[in-house]
Design a protein around this motif. Structure first.
Motif, PDB file in Angstrom:
ATOM      1  N   ARG A  54       0.829  -1.210   0.000  1.00 39.38           N
ATOM      2  CA  ARG A  54       0.000   0.000   0.000  1.00 39.38           C
ATOM      3  C   ARG A  54       0.863   1.259   0.000  1.00 39.38           C
ATOM      4  NH1 ARG A  54      -2.562   1.840   5.488  1.00 39.38           N
ATOM      5  NH2 ARG A  54      -0.382   2.519   5.630  1.00 39.38           N
ATOM      6  N   ASN A  55       1.859   1.305   0.875  1.00 39.27           N
ATOM      7  CA  ASN A  55       2.720   2.481   0.961  1.00 39.27           C
ATOM      8  C   ASN A  55       3.581   2.644  -0.282  1.00 39.27           C
ATOM      9  OD1 ASN A  55       1.642   2.954   3.476  1.00 39.27           O
ATOM     10  ND2 ASN A  55       3.377   2.134   4.603  1.00 39.27           N
ATOM     11  N   ASN A  56       4.013   1.518  -0.868  1.00 42.93           N
ATOM     12  CA  ASN A  56       4.809   1.600  -2.085  1.00 42.93           C
ATOM     13  C   ASN A  56       3.998   2.140  -3.254  1.00 42.93           C
ATOM     14  OD1 ASN A  56       7.184   0.744  -0.944  1.00 42.93           O
ATOM     15  ND2 ASN A  56       7.003  -1.381  -1.615  1.00 42.93           N
ATOM     16  N   LEU A  57       2.758   1.717  -3.379  1.00 41.36           N
ATOM     17  CA  LEU A  57       1.915   2.231  -4.457  1.00 41.36           C
ATOM     18  C   LEU A  57       1.611   3.714  -4.250  1.00 41.36           C
ATOM     19  CD1 LEU A  57      -0.581  -0.724  -5.080  1.00 41.36           C
ATOM     20  CD2 LEU A  57       1.482  -0.125  -6.362  1.00 41.36           C
ATOM     21  N   SER A  82      -6.294  15.412 -19.876  1.00 38.33           N
ATOM     22  CA  SER A  82      -5.660  16.221 -18.836  1.00 38.33           C
ATOM     23  C   SER A  82      -4.651  15.370 -18.080  1.00 38.33           C
ATOM     24  CB  SER A  82      -6.705  16.778 -17.863  1.00 38.33           C
ATOM     25  OG  SER A  82      -7.325  15.723 -17.154  1.00 38.33           O
ATOM     26  N   ARG A  83      -3.808  16.050 -17.304  1.00 36.81           N
ATOM     27  CA  ARG A  83      -2.833  15.319 -16.480  1.00 36.81           C
ATOM     28  C   ARG A  83      -3.548  14.484 -15.427  1.00 36.81           C
ATOM     29  NH1 ARG A  83      -0.639  16.733 -11.643  1.00 36.81           N
ATOM     30  NH2 ARG A  83      -1.344  18.901 -11.846  1.00 36.81           N
ATOM     31  N   GLU A  84      -4.600  15.039 -14.850  1.00 37.74           N
ATOM     32  CA  GLU A  84      -5.341  14.309 -13.823  1.00 37.74           C
ATOM     33  C   GLU A  84      -5.957  13.030 -14.389  1.00 37.74           C
ATOM     34  OE1 GLU A  84      -4.688  18.374 -12.676  1.00 37.74           O
ATOM     35  OE2 GLU A  84      -5.639  17.516 -14.465  1.00 37.74           O
ATOM     36  N   GLU A  85      -6.469  13.117 -15.620  1.00 43.82           N
ATOM     37  CA  GLU A  85      -7.057  11.938 -16.245  1.00 43.82           C
ATOM     38  C   GLU A  85      -5.985  10.900 -16.558  1.00 43.82           C
ATOM     39  OE1 GLU A  85      -9.661   9.215 -17.805  1.00 43.82           O
ATOM     40  OE2 GLU A  85     -10.062  10.998 -16.578  1.00 43.82           O
ATOM     41  N   ALA A  86      -4.818  11.369 -17.000  1.00 49.44           N
ATOM     42  CA  ALA A  86      -3.714  10.440 -17.280  1.00 49.44           C
ATOM     43  C   ALA A  86      -3.311   9.692 -16.017  1.00 49.44           C
ATOM     44  CB  ALA A  86      -2.526  11.212 -17.851  1.00 49.44           C
ATOM     45  N   GLU A  87      -3.219  10.417 -14.892  1.00 49.91           N
ATOM     46  CA  GLU A  87      -2.865   9.782 -13.628  1.00 49.91           C
ATOM     47  C   GLU A  87      -3.948   8.798 -13.178  1.00 49.91           C
ATOM     48  OE1 GLU A  87      -1.838  12.551 -10.603  1.00 49.91           O
ATOM     49  OE2 GLU A  87      -0.311  13.571 -11.801  1.00 49.91           O
ATOM     50  N   ALA A  88      -5.216   9.172 -13.362  1.00 43.58           N
ATOM     51  CA  ALA A  88      -6.315   8.298 -12.946  1.00 43.58           C
ATOM     52  C   ALA A  88      -6.302   6.994 -13.735  1.00 43.58           C
ATOM     53  CB  ALA A  88      -7.649   9.016 -13.127  1.00 43.58           C
ATOM     54  N   ARG A  89      -5.984   7.059 -15.022  1.00 43.40           N
ATOM     55  CA  ARG A  89      -5.928   5.852 -15.843  1.00 43.40           C
ATOM     56  C   ARG A  89      -4.849   4.893 -15.347  1.00 43.40           C
ATOM     57  NH1 ARG A  89      -6.351   8.204 -22.091  1.00 43.40           N
ATOM     58  NH2 ARG A  89      -8.458   9.119 -21.904  1.00 43.40           N
ATOM     59  N   VAL A  90      -3.702   5.454 -15.009  1.00 41.99           N
ATOM     60  CA  VAL A  90      -2.607   4.615 -14.522  1.00 41.99           C
ATOM     61  C   VAL A  90      -2.967   3.989 -13.176  1.00 41.99           C
ATOM     62  CG1 VAL A  90      -0.195   4.593 -13.775  1.00 41.99           C
ATOM     63  CG2 VAL A  90      -0.868   5.935 -15.779  1.00 41.99           C
ATOM     64  N   ARG A  91      -3.520   4.789 -12.287  1.00 43.62           N
ATOM     65  CA  ARG A  91      -3.896   4.285 -10.960  1.00 43.62           C
ATOM     66  C   ARG A  91      -4.916   3.160 -11.070  1.00 43.62           C
ATOM     67  NH1 ARG A  91      -3.242   8.215  -6.298  1.00 43.62           N
ATOM     68  NH2 ARG A  91      -4.855   6.917  -5.375  1.00 43.62           N
ATOM     69  N   ASN A  92      -5.927   3.354 -11.909  1.00 40.12           N
ATOM     70  CA  ASN A  92      -6.969   2.337 -12.055  1.00 40.12           C
ATOM     71  C   ASN A  92      -6.402   1.035 -12.605  1.00 40.12           C
ATOM     72  OD1 ASN A  92      -8.975   4.037 -11.086  1.00 40.12           O
ATOM     73  ND2 ASN A  92      -9.542   4.785 -13.115  1.00 40.12           N
ATOM     74  N   ALA A  93      -5.500   1.146 -13.591  1.00 39.25           N
ATOM     75  CA  ALA A  93      -4.911  -0.057 -14.181  1.00 39.25           C
ATOM     76  C   ALA A  93      -4.071  -0.815 -13.157  1.00 39.25           C
ATOM     77  CB  ALA A  93      -4.070   0.315 -15.402  1.00 39.25           C
ATOM     78  N   ALA A 125       3.562   7.446 -17.735  1.00 30.76           N
ATOM     79  CA  ALA A 125       2.495   6.466 -17.506  1.00 30.76           C
ATOM     80  C   ALA A 125       3.028   5.050 -17.673  1.00 30.76           C
ATOM     81  CB  ALA A 125       1.343   6.719 -18.485  1.00 30.76           C
ATOM     82  N   THR A 126       3.865   4.845 -18.691  1.00 34.32           N
ATOM     83  CA  THR A 126       4.416   3.519 -18.958  1.00 34.32           C
ATOM     84  C   THR A 126       5.325   3.067 -17.829  1.00 34.32           C
ATOM     85  OG1 THR A 126       4.313   3.979 -21.335  1.00 34.32           O
ATOM     86  CG2 THR A 126       5.698   2.144 -20.637  1.00 34.32           C
ATOM     87  N   LEU A 127       6.167   3.978 -17.333  1.00 32.72           N
ATOM     88  CA  LEU A 127       7.103   3.630 -16.263  1.00 32.72           C
ATOM     89  C   LEU A 127       6.376   3.337 -14.956  1.00 32.72           C
ATOM     90  CD1 LEU A 127       9.918   3.372 -15.011  1.00 32.72           C
ATOM     91  CD2 LEU A 127       9.920   5.866 -14.698  1.00 32.72           C
ATOM     92  N   ILE A 128       5.497   4.242 -14.537  1.00 42.37           N
ATOM     93  CA  ILE A 128       4.803   4.056 -13.263  1.00 42.37           C
ATOM     94  C   ILE A 128       3.898   2.835 -13.311  1.00 42.37           C
ATOM     95  CG2 ILE A 128       3.201   5.079 -11.614  1.00 42.37           C
ATOM     96  CD1 ILE A 128       5.998   6.347 -11.649  1.00 42.37           C
TER      97      ILE A 128
END
Length: 250
Positions: A54-57, A82-93, A125-128
C-alpha cells in the motif's frame, strides 16, 4: 503497612509513566490503519506485506505526479485530456491489476519500454504502470494478502532490485541528442531536489524488509515451535500440593 502501600503506589505510578506513549513532534504521528473484518484473516506477515505494498503504491503515485509536473508534455502523448485523467488511468490499471489502455506491455517489459529512446508514447504512464504492475506481480498478483496466501521472498527481493535499476535509468538514460528522457532530480546552484531519489529509496527499503522477513518467517516458525515445546515441557512449575496434583490429573 501504610509505608508499603505508598511504595506500591509509587511503583504503579512509575510503571504507568513508563508506558506513556511518546508525544508527537510537530503533529507527526505513527499512521495507524483502522481495524477491518479482513484483518481478522490476515497473519502478521500478511499485514506487513499489505502495508508495504500500500505504501509503495502511494509513493509511486506521488512519483507520477511529480514526474508529470517536471515533464508536462508527457501526458499529452497518451491521448488523455488532462494530467489528472492520465494519472487516474494509470492508478486504475495498477489497482485493478489490468493492462493499461493503449499499452501492449506489462511489469518489467513496460519499464523497459519507458526507457527506450525510440518510444513515442507517454513515458511516465508507462514507467509508473510498469513499476506498480511489477510490484503487485511479485506479491502473487494480489494487492491484499490473507492467511491462505503466501509470498515468494526471492520474487519480492527481485522487485526491489528492479526498482533500483529503474531509479538508475531514470537519472542516466538520455535521448540521441544527449537530453534526459525524463527530468527528475535537480542539481543546481540554487539547491538540490532529491525528492525522487528519496521516494525510490523508501520503496526499495520497504520491499527489501518484506523480502527478508518472508525468508525469515519459516525459520522463525521452527524456532518458535521449539521454544514453545521446550517451554511447555520443562519450564512450567510442577504441582507440589495435593490439591494441585489432583487438579492436574483431571
Amino acid at each position: 503497612m501504610k509505608k508499603y502501600l505508598r511504595g506500591w503506589l509509587a511503583l504503579l505510578v512509575l510503571a504507568g509513566a513508563g508506558c506513556k506513549p511518546t508525544p508527537p513532534v510537530n503533529g507527526h504521528i505513527v499512521p495507524e490503519a483502522k481495524l477491518t473484518k479482513g484483518q481478522l484473516v490476515q497473519s502478521d506477515p500478511n499485514r506487513m506485506a499489505n502495508l508495504e505494498l500500500r505504501n509503495n503504491l502511494d509513493a509511486l503515485y506521488l512519483l507520477m505526479d511529480k514526474l508529470y509536473k517536471r515533464n508536462p508534455s508527457e501526458w499529452k502523448k497518451g491521448g488523455a485530456p488532462s494530467r489528472e485523467e492520465a494519472e487516474a488511468r494509470v492508478r486504475n490499471a495498477i489497482d485493478q491489476h489490468t493492462p493499461l489502455a493503449g499499452l501492449d506491455a506489462r511489469d518489467t517489459k513496460a519499464m523497459q519500454l519507458a526507457f527506450d529512446p525510440h518510444f513515442k508514447g507517454d513515458r511516465i504512464a508507462t514507467l509508473i504502470y510498469g513499476l506498480g504492475d511489477m510490484l503487485i506481480t511479485a506479491h502473487g498478483g494480489k494487492r491484499v494478502l490473507y492467511l491462505i496466501d503466501g509470498l515468494d521472498a526471492q520474487r519480492v527481493y527481485n522487485a526491489a532490485r528492479n526498482v533500483e535499476i529503474a531509479m538508475w535509468l531514470l537519472s542516466q538514460r538520455k535521448d540521441n541528442a544527449g537530453h534526459p528522457l525524463l527530468l527528475s532530480n535537480a542539481l543546481s546552484e540554487e539547491g538540490q531536489n532529491l525528492s525522487f531519489e528519496r521516494l525510490f529509496g523508501g520503496i526499495i527499503g520497504r520491499t527489501d524488509l518484506v523480502a527478508e522477513f518472508t525468508a525469515e518467517k519459516y525459520r522463525r516458525a521452527v524456532i518458535d515451535y521449539g521454544q514453545s515445546f521446550f517451554g511447555g515441557q520443562f519450564l512450567q512449575f510442577l504441582p507440589v500440593s495435593e490439591v494441585a496434583g489432583a487438579a492436574s490429573s483431571l
